[in-house]
Design an enzyme around this catalytic site. Structure first.
Site, PDB file in Angstrom:
ATOM      1  N   ASP A 345       0.860  -1.191   0.000  1.00 41.04           N
ATOM      2  CA  ASP A 345       0.000   0.000   0.000  1.00 41.04           C
ATOM      3  C   ASP A 345       0.899   1.246   0.000  1.00 41.04           C
ATOM      4  O   ASP A 345       2.106   1.137   0.235  1.00 41.04           O
ATOM      5  CB  ASP A 345      -0.850  -0.056   1.282  1.00 41.04           C
ATOM      6  CG  ASP A 345      -1.928   1.014   1.320  1.00 41.04           C
ATOM      7  OD1 ASP A 345      -2.351   1.486   0.251  1.00 41.04           O
ATOM      8  OD2 ASP A 345      -2.352   1.371   2.442  1.00 41.04           O
ATOM      9  N   GLU A 348       2.806   4.968  -3.943  1.00 39.20           N
ATOM     10  CA  GLU A 348       2.828   5.931  -5.073  1.00 39.20           C
ATOM     11  C   GLU A 348       4.172   6.666  -5.167  1.00 39.20           C
ATOM     12  O   GLU A 348       4.563   6.996  -6.280  1.00 39.20           O
ATOM     13  CB  GLU A 348       1.684   6.938  -4.914  1.00 39.20           C
ATOM     14  CG  GLU A 348       0.310   6.329  -5.113  1.00 39.20           C
ATOM     15  CD  GLU A 348      -0.114   5.391  -3.968  1.00 39.20           C
ATOM     16  OE1 GLU A 348       0.318   5.638  -2.831  1.00 39.20           O
ATOM     17  OE2 GLU A 348      -0.832   4.426  -4.229  1.00 39.20           O
ATOM     18  N   ASP A 426      -9.045   3.751  -2.920  1.00 42.64           N
ATOM     19  CA  ASP A 426     -10.009   4.187  -1.903  1.00 42.64           C
ATOM     20  C   ASP A 426     -11.260   4.777  -2.539  1.00 42.64           C
ATOM     21  O   ASP A 426     -11.389   5.994  -2.674  1.00 42.64           O
ATOM     22  CB  ASP A 426      -9.346   5.204  -0.971  1.00 42.64           C
ATOM     23  CG  ASP A 426      -8.201   4.587  -0.187  1.00 42.64           C
ATOM     24  OD1 ASP A 426      -8.118   3.335  -0.152  1.00 42.64           O
ATOM     25  OD2 ASP A 426      -7.398   5.337   0.383  1.00 42.64           O
TER      26      ASP A 426
HETATM   27  O1  MIG Z   1      -3.707   6.082   4.437  1.00 41.99           O
HETATM   28  O2  MIG Z   1      -3.738   0.787   5.495  1.00 41.99           O
HETATM   29  O3  MIG Z   1      -5.867   2.279   0.138  1.00 41.99           O
HETATM   30  O4  MIG Z   1      -6.966   0.109   1.456  1.00 41.99           O
HETATM   31  O5  MIG Z   1      -7.011   0.194   4.267  1.00 41.99           O
HETATM   32  C1  MIG Z   1      -4.531   4.958   4.310  1.00 41.99           C
HETATM   33  C2  MIG Z   1      -4.863   1.560   5.632  1.00 41.99           C
HETATM   34  C3  MIG Z   1      -3.711   3.715   4.158  1.00 41.99           C
HETATM   35  C4  MIG Z   1      -4.893   3.038   2.168  1.00 41.99           C
HETATM   36  C5  MIG Z   1      -5.406   1.869   1.398  1.00 41.99           C
HETATM   37  C6  MIG Z   1      -6.493   1.198   2.177  1.00 41.99           C
HETATM   38  C7  MIG Z   1      -5.980   0.768   3.520  1.00 41.99           C
HETATM   39  C8  MIG Z   1      -5.432   1.966   4.282  1.00 41.99           C
HETATM   40  N1  MIG Z   1      -4.424   2.631   3.475  1.00 41.99           N
END
Ligand code: MIG
Length: 993
Positions: A345, A348, A426
């Site tokens: 996650d 980016e 999201d």
């Molecule tokens: O700033 O890990 O897109 O699926 O649950 C949020 C927490 C960080 C973003 C991801 C989301 C995930 C969440 N993450």
């Protein structure tokens, strides 16, 4: 621009046709700009073998369409003109409509929480367009650059790319069909990794199941309730203080035994790993990374530190093979805890407290030569996520050569399907996002990534029962199928929305599990041949222009899935547009108005298995069912791929691929094996053949797999009878089904649910969505001519709001409005809505939003705080109040956006994000207007107001957002002296260069 500058530009500019070289295979061409040396382009990061892009092949073909180029200000502009009637697709992970004409996107991986249909940069970058020509042939075009690239499809039948010089453009085709283009693309960028079979089962996630107990409770509930599921996901809270590769000692004291428990019940476990590594001496990952000099650097050579979940973080530089090996070895050790899959996650990479939401472009990556060498962040930004996923994949492979890695990545680049699956980020729990999820999954598939799906039920916000059930119904037919939800939302498990919704979810997932042999076979083909898995409906007949914009249906191989994404409108009220030819409806005796309809294309055979609880439950001797739909010549064919479902024996012949054919000859349908491939012996098993007749009717027979089975075709009259009986039965089933109640509809009175349904104002220029919720929110401001959504938000936070106090999210936050009048005119008439809220103490907040008839380009908002029943004791005056207009605009290009205005004293101002928060009052107040400018888009959002009514202006830069606030003075109001602010918005073009 001064004269001499003008000249310099002209002399510098070059333009013309690009020059071509055939590469890879017949029909694929590489184009370059003639003056810039071919060798000046950077290596390909999209190609699986970057040498293929550099190596010309022998071919006598010449390209049919030659791109033209223009080099201006170090940018290379490439245009391809195509015949009128061409339709565009691809461009990767994008929201909004399926057919891309009229759209413009920018490849720039962005943490795009709560994106809308107009957001132009999401989490992944695919500088790639598929053009479907009027005759049904298709051309694929790749701008092979990692840098920020504008893909402009606003002009009909024209593709334009703009990115820093120099980059090659690769064209694929025209080939006879879009599928042929995707196959050719896979020869360049590689195909999808072969997913372990369990990863095609249903997966349950949330942010977060925050203890081992909760995880086991969720797993148990699936089995108790008989709802199929294969995977439980661990979001960030399993970690010890968000430190990657650690486990919280209290809540996940023994991950190994948790995973053992899960495995025993047929579940796999997937765990999250983010790129941000806590900057903390003594933390083993930080220490070993520092020792191997693994971090991305600032321009001055010191490690870059940015804030993410753990606080200050450093970031592994995945562009170096040395760092990828270091990470892979951490992953390898981590996997020994019984980790089945890893979720990457925030790659980016996302950085908090930065207006760009990412790291500075001036950061330094000391990349491998074959990736482009040492470069600043803007060069590697879009591939960072892919390289992280690659390294994670390699680490999993290291830990066990005989297991297929499973990695899910949020950020990606064209080519990342080689290492990881993806999801659409999201999203929001609403009907619009349910609808968009279909096109998004399809576009990813058209851009080389077949393994994707949305957060089922929606990530942000609370789903309603009907929304959740419908979403599950559609998503059960998506390649990647996972439910997920944000922290602090209500429970979003299949059983969380009442028994009707639970039953719909159960039916939907049982369907999926029956179809798993088919879906798995599609993935085997995607992996080995490069064919797509989920495809837009028009793939069935690319020549038919009427299919090219269909967004409610899609193909899963030869299965057509038709879904309703409208609240209240179930399958029973849906008018299905089917492609020409034979399409036979079928079900598993599970038809329901909240589930999609399924059709099988004439000419196909698909394999079905029994409805298992999880993939591990299935075994080769299970009964096999073949579903058969004959074409107009009485023929059909299809495949079944079988192997261990994991590991790599299949690459050494350890599998069985069966080609089944069916044929009608003199009233007998014969079904038999026509060819097999692979070393596996055919298991002894019963085979059930179901011959579809239409409207769900079928004839069937049983036999042994591998033997010839026959079905007698009855007379036409009898077939007709069967079909009409089945049709009647289907209708009764739909009528009698226990529908999921829709809260949004049933609660008749004013209240939370009713007032959360947006009201739309639409005059052909602007589409505004308004909810009379807290602050009387405008949750979406879509400007049609520019295709830009200037503001979008949830019903409960951000967007355009108004308060009767100066404190942000103060008591004023409870200011809920009612709609008191609403005129929604036809095009060309005034559209307006009046809202009113009670703010206590005899005061009311009133607001009128309208789009004037004579000036459709602007929309106006008149707001006031009025005295209604102010007590005599106070002399007819209220308490002190301030009217605060509080719009939060989304920034598509945070580094290239600023606010421009002239103050009352004549001074000119440009306010950039670095300035954080700024107040302007007195002579410094903008003189009646200020403009939010996006240089990249060449557009400005003008906000005009009456200076007599506005006392203070506030600019507040947030994370990818900016507030342009208008504050009235702070004073008591009486009947005679309301507080008022009237203002308007308009979009203007700003010269681009
Ligand atoms: O700033 O890990 O897109 O699926 O649950 C949020 C927490 C960080 C973003 C991801 C989301 C995930 C969440 N993450």
């Amino acid at each position: 621009m001064a004269d001499h500058e003008q000249k310099a530009v002209t002399a510098d500019a070059s333009s013309g046709d690009m020059i071509f070289q055939p590469i890879l295979e017949d029909g694929v061409f590489r184009f370059d700009c003639p003056p810039s040396d071919r060798d000046a382009t950077y290596p390909s990061l999209s190609f699986i073998n970057s040498k293929d892009r550099e190596t010309p092949i022998m071919s006598h073909k010449a390209p049919l369409y030659t791109p033209t180029f223009e080099c201006l200000f170090e940018k290379q502009i490439v245009k391809i003109e195509l015949p009128s009637g061409t339709s565009f697709y691809g461009t990767g992970e994008v929201s909004g409509q399926l057919e891309r004409t009229g759209k413009r996107v920018f490849t720039w991986n962005t943490d795009a929480w709560g994106y809308g249909p107009g957001t132009t940069s999401l989490y992944q970058s695919h500088p790639w367009v598929i053009a479907v020509l009027p005759n049904g042939e298709a051309l694929g075009v790749l701008a092979d650059t990692t840098q920020r690239c504008e893909i402009d499809l606003r002009k009909e039948s024209r593709i334009q790319f703009v990115a820093p010089s120099s980059y090659p453009v690769i064209t694929f085709g025209p080939f006879p069909s879009p599928t042929a283009v995707l196959i050719a693309l896979s020869h360049a960028i590689g195909s999808v990794f072969m997913p372990p079979k369990w990863s095609l089962g249903y997966q349950q996630c949330r942010w977060s199941y925050d203890s081992d107990k909760r995880v086991l409770e969720i797993a148990r509930t699936f089995r108790e309730k008989g709802i199929p599921c294969d995977v439980i996901w661990m979001d960030i809270d399993y970690m010890d203080g968000f430190r990657c590769f650690t486990f919280d000692k209290d809540r996940f004291p023994n991950p190994k035994s948790l995973v053992d428990d899960l495995h025993q019940n047929g579940f796999k476990a997937i765990w999250m790993l983010d790129p941000g590594i806590k900057h903390e001496e003594g933390y083993f990952v930080y220490d070993s990374g520092s020792k191997s000099d693994a971090w991305i650097q600032k321009a001055d050579g010191s490690p870059f530190v940015g804030e993410v979940w753990p606080g200050p973080c450093v970031f592994p530089d995945f562009t170096q093979s040395k760092v990828r090996s270091w990470w892979a070895s951490l992953v390898k050790d981590f996997t020994s805890n019984g980790v089945d899959g890893i979720w990457n996650d925030m790659n980016e990479p996302a950085v908090f407290k930065a207006v760009t939401k990412t790291m500075p472009q001036s950061n330094i990556h000391r990349g491998d030569d074959e990736l482009g060498g040492c470069q600043n962040h803007s060069y590697y930004h879009n591939v960072y996520g892919m390289l992280m996923a690659r390294s994670t994949y390699e680490g999993m492979k290291l830990s066990n050569e005989n297991k297929r890695p499973f990695v899910l990545t949020r950020a990606g680049f064209i080519g990342s399907q080689r290492y990881a699956a993806t999801w659409t980020g999201d999203n929001l729990s609403n009907w619009e996002h349910l609808h968009m999820s279909i096109s998004m999954v399809l576009q990813l598939g058209l851009s080389g990534q077949p393994l994707s799906g949305p957060d089922i039920g929606g990530f942000a916000g609370n789903a309603t029962p009907q929304l959740f059930g419908r979403w599950m119904g559609v998503s059960a037919m998506f390649p990647f199928c996972r439910g997920h939800s944000e922290i602090n939302t209500i429970d979003h498990e299949p059983w969380s929305f009442g028994e009707e919704c639970e039953e719909v979810c159960r039916l939907a997932l049982k369907r999926r599990y029956r179809l798993l042999p088919h879906i798995y076979t599609l993935f085997f083909k995607a992996h080995t041949i490069g064919t797509p898995v989920a495809m837009p409906t028009f793939f069935a007949d690319p020549k038919d222009p009427n299919l090219r914009k269909l967004e409610n249906s899609f193909l899963l191989g030869p299965i057509l899935v038709y879904a309703s994404t409208m609240p209240g409108q179930g399958l029973d009220k849906l008018d299905c547009t089917l492609p020409k030819g034979i399409w036979l409806r079928f079900d598993f005796d599970d038809s329901h108005p909240d589930l999609p309809a399924l059709y099988l294309q004439g000419g196909s055979v698909i394999p079905l298995g029994p409805p298992h609880q999880h993939v591990g439950e299935s075994n080769p001797s299970d009964d096999l069912t073949l579903l058969v739909a004959l074409d107009e010549h009485g023929k059909a064919e299809g495949f079944l791929f079988e192997d261990d479902g994991d590991g790599y024996e299949f690459t050494k012949g350890g599998y069985l691929l069966t080609h089944y054919v069916a044929e009608l000859q003199s009233s007998v349908v014969t079904v038999r094996v026509s060819k097999t491939e692979g070393l596996w012996k055919r298991p002894k098993r019963r085979m059930h053949v179901q011959l579809l007749l239409g409207e769900g009717a079928m004839l069937d027979t049983w036999g042994m797999d591998g033997e010839v089975l026959q079905i007698m075709m009855p007379s036409e009259q009898e077939v007709y009878k069967l079909v009409s009986t089945s049709e009647k039965y289907y209708k009764t089933c739909l009528e009698n089904a226990k529908r999921i109640p829709d809260i949004e509809e049933v609660s008749g009175q004013k209240g939370v649910d009713l007032s959360r349904t947006p009201i739309e104002l639409n005059n052909g220029y602007w589409i505004l969505k308004v909810v009379p919720w807290i602050g009387g929110r405008i949750i979406s401001m879509m400007h049609l001519p520019s295709g830009m959504q200037w503001l979008h938000s949830r019903v409960d936070i951000n967007g355009y709001e108004e308060y009767s106090g100066t404190e942000y999210r103060s008591a004023g936050c409870s200011e809920e409005y009612n709609v008191i009048e609403r005129k929604l005119g036809h095009a060309g008439e005034e559209e307006s809505i009046m809202l009113e809220g009670d703010i206590g103490g005899g005061l009311g907040l009133q607001r009128k939003i309208y789009i004037p008839k004579n000036d459709p380009k602007v929309f106006r908002i008149d707001s006031s705080i009025v005295a209604r029943k102010v007590g005599a004791g106070s002399g007819g005056f209220s308490r002190l109040v301030c009217l605060r207009v509080h719009p939060t605009f989304g920034l598509l290009h945070p580094t290239e956006s600023f606010v421009s205005f002239t103050s009352i004293d004549g001074s000119k101002n440009e306010v950039w994000p670095e300035s954080g928060e700024q107040f302007y009052e007195g002579n410094l107040l903008p003189n009646g207007e200020w403009i939010l400018i996006d240089k990249c888009l060449g557009l400005g959002l003008v906000n005009r107001f009456n200076v007599k009514e506005v006392f203070k202006c506030l600019i507040h830069w947030g994370t990818g957002t900016v507030n342009l606030e208008l504050w009235s003075e702070d004073r008591p109001v009486s009947n005679q002296s309301p507080l008022r602010i009237s203002h308007e918005y308009e979009v203007i073009e700003i010269p681009k260069l």
